[in-house]
Design a protein around this motif. Sequence first.
Motif, mmCIF file in Angstrom:
data_model
loop_
_atom_site.group_PDB
_atom_site.id
_atom_site.type_symbol
_atom_site.label_atom_id
_atom_site.label_comp_id
_atom_site.label_asym_id
_atom_site.label_seq_id
_atom_site.Cartn_x
_atom_site.Cartn_y
_atom_site.Cartn_z
ATOM 1 N N ALA A 1 17.370 11.412 8.683
ATOM 2 C CA ALA A 1 15.936 11.728 8.629
ATOM 3 C C ALA A 1 15.347 11.009 7.419
ATOM 4 N N GLN A 2 14.424 10.088 7.663
ATOM 5 C CA GLN A 2 13.859 9.237 6.624
ATOM 6 C C GLN A 2 12.335 9.327 6.650
ATOM 7 N N GLY A 3 11.662 8.455 5.906
ATOM 8 C CA GLY A 3 10.210 8.424 5.887
ATOM 9 C C GLY A 3 9.658 8.611 4.497
ATOM 10 N N ALA A 4 8.482 9.213 4.421
ATOM 11 C CA ALA A 4 7.806 9.440 3.136
ATOM 12 C C ALA A 4 6.775 10.537 3.332
ATOM 13 N N LYS A 5 6.166 10.959 2.222
ATOM 14 C CA LYS A 5 5.092 11.938 2.314
ATOM 15 C C LYS A 5 3.995 11.568 1.321
ATOM 16 N N GLN A 6 2.810 12.165 1.544
ATOM 17 C CA GLN A 6 1.660 11.912 0.683
ATOM 18 C C GLN A 6 0.876 13.205 0.528
ATOM 19 N N ASP A 7 0.443 13.474 -0.709
ATOM 20 C CA ASP A 7 -0.359 14.663 -0.979
ATOM 21 C C ASP A 7 -1.801 14.396 -0.552
ATOM 22 N N VAL B 1 3.988 11.971 12.592
ATOM 23 C CA VAL B 1 3.154 12.261 11.441
ATOM 24 C C VAL B 1 2.896 13.755 11.483
ATOM 25 N N LYS B 2 3.213 14.451 10.370
ATOM 26 C CA LYS B 2 3.096 15.906 10.333
ATOM 27 C C LYS B 2 2.139 16.309 9.207
ATOM 28 N N LEU B 3 1.253 17.257 9.528
ATOM 29 C CA LEU B 3 0.324 17.797 8.535
ATOM 30 C C LEU B 3 0.023 19.238 8.885
ATOM 31 N N ASP B 4 0.271 20.131 7.943
ATOM 32 C CA ASP B 4 -0.084 21.546 8.082
ATOM 33 C C ASP B 4 0.435 22.157 9.383
ATOM 34 N N GLY B 5 1.698 21.866 9.717
ATOM 35 C CA GLY B 5 2.320 22.449 10.896
ATOM 36 C C GLY B 5 2.056 21.710 12.197
ATOM 37 N N ASP B 6 1.128 20.762 12.195
ATOM 38 C CA ASP B 6 0.845 19.966 13.389
ATOM 39 C C ASP B 6 1.618 18.657 13.330
ATOM 40 N N SER B 7 1.950 18.124 14.511
ATOM 41 C CA SER B 7 2.738 16.902 14.582
ATOM 42 C C SER B 7 2.225 16.019 15.711
ATOM 43 N N VAL B 8 2.096 14.721 15.434
ATOM 44 C CA VAL B 8 1.724 13.744 16.455
ATOM 45 C C VAL B 8 2.668 12.553 16.334
ATOM 46 N N ASP B 9 2.834 11.827 17.435
ATOM 47 C CA ASP B 9 3.671 10.630 17.410
ATOM 48 C C ASP B 9 3.030 9.569 16.526
ATOM 49 N N ALA B 10 3.842 8.916 15.698
ATOM 50 C CA ALA B 10 3.375 7.804 14.871
ATOM 51 C C ALA B 10 3.464 6.525 15.704
ATOM 52 N N ASP C 1 0.804 -1.231 0.000
ATOM 53 C CA ASP C 1 0.000 0.000 0.000
ATOM 54 C C ASP C 1 0.833 1.275 0.000
ATOM 55 N N THR C 2 1.849 1.346 -0.835
ATOM 56 C CA THR C 2 2.712 2.532 -0.882
ATOM 57 C C THR C 2 2.634 3.266 -2.215
ATOM 58 N N ASP C 3 1.664 2.916 -3.065
ATOM 59 C CA ASP C 3 1.561 3.537 -4.388
ATOM 60 C C ASP C 3 1.355 5.043 -4.330
ATOM 61 N N ASP C 4 0.671 5.551 -3.297
ATOM 62 C CA ASP C 4 0.373 6.976 -3.187
ATOM 63 C C ASP C 4 1.451 7.761 -2.441
ATOM 64 N N LEU C 5 2.515 7.087 -2.014
ATOM 65 C CA LEU C 5 3.561 7.765 -1.246
ATOM 66 C C LEU C 5 4.630 8.351 -2.150
ATOM 67 N N ASP C 6 5.089 9.528 -1.789
ATOM 68 C CA ASP C 6 6.196 10.196 -2.469
ATOM 69 C C ASP C 6 7.418 10.168 -1.562
ATOM 70 N N SER C 7 8.579 10.468 -2.128
ATOM 71 C CA SER C 7 9.795 10.492 -1.323
ATOM 72 C C SER C 7 9.837 11.741 -0.439
ATOM 73 N N ARG C 8 10.516 11.594 0.668
ATOM 74 C CA ARG C 8 10.755 12.697 1.604
ATOM 75 C C ARG C 8 12.195 13.148 1.435
ATOM 76 N N ASP D 1 -2.037 19.473 0.613
ATOM 77 C CA ASP D 1 -1.116 19.546 1.750
ATOM 78 C C ASP D 1 -0.310 18.258 1.821
ATOM 79 N N ASP D 2 0.922 18.357 2.322
ATOM 80 C CA ASP D 2 1.770 17.179 2.469
ATOM 81 C C ASP D 2 1.591 16.564 3.850
ATOM 82 N N LEU D 3 1.176 15.295 3.864
ATOM 83 C CA LEU D 3 1.170 14.485 5.079
ATOM 84 C C LEU D 3 2.519 13.790 5.115
#
Length: 189
Positions: free
Chosen positions: A75-81, A124-133, A41-48, A85-87
């Motif tokens: 610093a690793q991970g991924a992002k999604q539109d 997990v970061k979205l629009d300036g907010d951040s929560v623990d994954a 389920d990573t088809d919608d993910l972009d590189s970070r 906005d970038d999640l």
Amino acid sequence: MKKLILTAMAVATFGFMSAQEEGIRFGAKAGLNIASITGDDTDDLDSRTSLHIGAVAEIPISEKFAFQPELLYSAQGAKQDIGGDDLVLALDYLNLPLMAKYYVAEGFSLQAGPQVGFLLSSKVKLDGDSVDAEGVNDIDFGLNFGLGYQLDMGLFFDGRYNLGLSNINDEGDSDNQNGVIQFSVGYKF
């Protein structure tokens, strides 16, 4: 447990360097990460796009071979539109690559070796907010392949790919791995 493993790895890797063998060079490196997550389920993910920084030691074995342990913040991970906005899934690791280097020509090397990573934070970061994954494994294993060029003065350049071997998910049935392209510049003393 994480601190005990990290301490043991650092002592095992760097402890034997106290012999002060001639030719051992220490240095620092930093550079660009282009990180992604592969698998289910990573088809919608972009590189970070992010960074890495840390310390290196090069231990000559022969004229053509060297061993290069490193200790890197990465610093690793991924992002999604999401609606413009970038999640961002921000996974920060303390990585310990153990690289074998083969010098094919003056200054030019082929590199390969295993890596263990210790998760420092997962957000997990979205629009300036951040929560623990939640549900991210504390330890990540990978295999590195790369090229390098080192000038006589100590300045060096590396390009590397880290192929994740272990599932980064601690929960659920998804099987996902880290994948990171790294471009580095550094200096050995």
